[in-house]
Design a protein around this motif. Sequence first.
Motif, PDB file in Angstrom:
ATOM      1  N   LEU A  28      23.716 -15.628  13.196  1.00 45.37           N
ATOM      2  CA  LEU A  28      23.743 -14.313  12.551  1.00 45.37           C
ATOM      3  C   LEU A  28      23.335 -13.215  13.530  1.00 45.37           C
ATOM      4  O   LEU A  28      23.919 -12.133  13.539  1.00 45.37           O
ATOM      5  N   GLY A  29      22.352 -13.510  14.366  1.00 41.43           N
ATOM      6  CA  GLY A  29      21.926 -12.546  15.375  1.00 41.43           C
ATOM      7  C   GLY A  29      23.028 -12.254  16.368  1.00 41.43           C
ATOM      8  O   GLY A  29      23.250 -11.093  16.754  1.00 41.43           O
ATOM      9  N   LYS A  30      23.744 -13.292  16.788  1.00 39.44           N
ATOM     10  CA  LYS A  30      24.857 -13.105  17.726  1.00 39.44           C
ATOM     11  C   LYS A  30      25.957 -12.257  17.077  1.00 39.44           C
ATOM     12  O   LYS A  30      26.535 -11.371  17.709  1.00 39.44           O
ATOM     13  N   HIS A  31      26.211 -12.512  15.811  1.00 40.58           N
ATOM     14  CA  HIS A  31      27.232 -11.743  15.086  1.00 40.58           C
ATOM     15  C   HIS A  31      26.796 -10.282  14.944  1.00 40.58           C
ATOM     16  O   HIS A  31      27.599  -9.369  15.195  1.00 40.58           O
ATOM     17  N   LEU A  32      25.564 -10.047  14.555  1.00 44.19           N
ATOM     18  CA  LEU A  32      25.071  -8.673  14.416  1.00 44.19           C
ATOM     19  C   LEU A  32      25.069  -7.950  15.761  1.00 44.19           C
ATOM     20  O   LEU A  32      25.379  -6.759  15.835  1.00 44.19           O
ATOM     21  N   GLY A  33      24.725  -8.671  16.822  1.00 43.05           N
ATOM     22  CA  GLY A  33      24.789  -8.086  18.162  1.00 43.05           C
ATOM     23  C   GLY A  33      26.203  -7.725  18.553  1.00 43.05           C
ATOM     24  O   GLY A  33      26.450  -6.694  19.187  1.00 43.05           O
ATOM     25  N   GLY A  34      27.149  -8.564  18.174  1.00 36.36           N
ATOM     26  CA  GLY A  34      28.552  -8.292  18.469  1.00 36.36           C
ATOM     27  C   GLY A  34      29.068  -7.077  17.718  1.00 36.36           C
ATOM     28  O   GLY A  34      29.915  -6.339  18.222  1.00 36.36           O
TER      29      GLY A  34
END
Length: 180
Positions: free
Chosen positions: A71-77
Amino acid sequence: MTTASAQSHGDEAPEASAALGNPPDGQGGATQGQGESNDRAATEKAAQHQALRKLRTWFLFAVFFAVMPTLGKHLGGLQRPDYESPSILVLAAKADLFVVSMGLSATAIAQAFDRERSNALNFWNSLNIVILGLTSLLAATSSADGVSAARVGLQSLIILAVTLVSAGRSTYLCELEAKP
């Protein structure tokens, strides 16, 4: 000087004892039995409350934090202008939910082996073993060439949902059956 309220119930006349709400000798058994039943119900309710509290903690740490990196990677993206947001199924495929499910199942199995198992716990433990085996096979083939990320995501979401129910129920039963 002795007052009626200071006297012990055993020294009172039967009429005075009855006036104070105490049953005559030999009739206290039903009230005592009800008290034991109420105590048992209160103890069971406290055990259920404790088990639910531990289940919430289990969910928070075992499940929520397991998917936080994805989820963090997605939000960062999402902060990048050129980022194409993947579908929920593709995102689920990237989340390694098979690994999360295997960890939850294995933990539930290990916890159940530490307990004297009831029929219900035996059922949920057997289901956890089946889930662990199936998930291991699916995880091994999920990154092969030509595999659809959307299908892997759907499978991993279904497995995770079943695992949450199975491992969660097993964990709850283990906590209920835990001896203080």
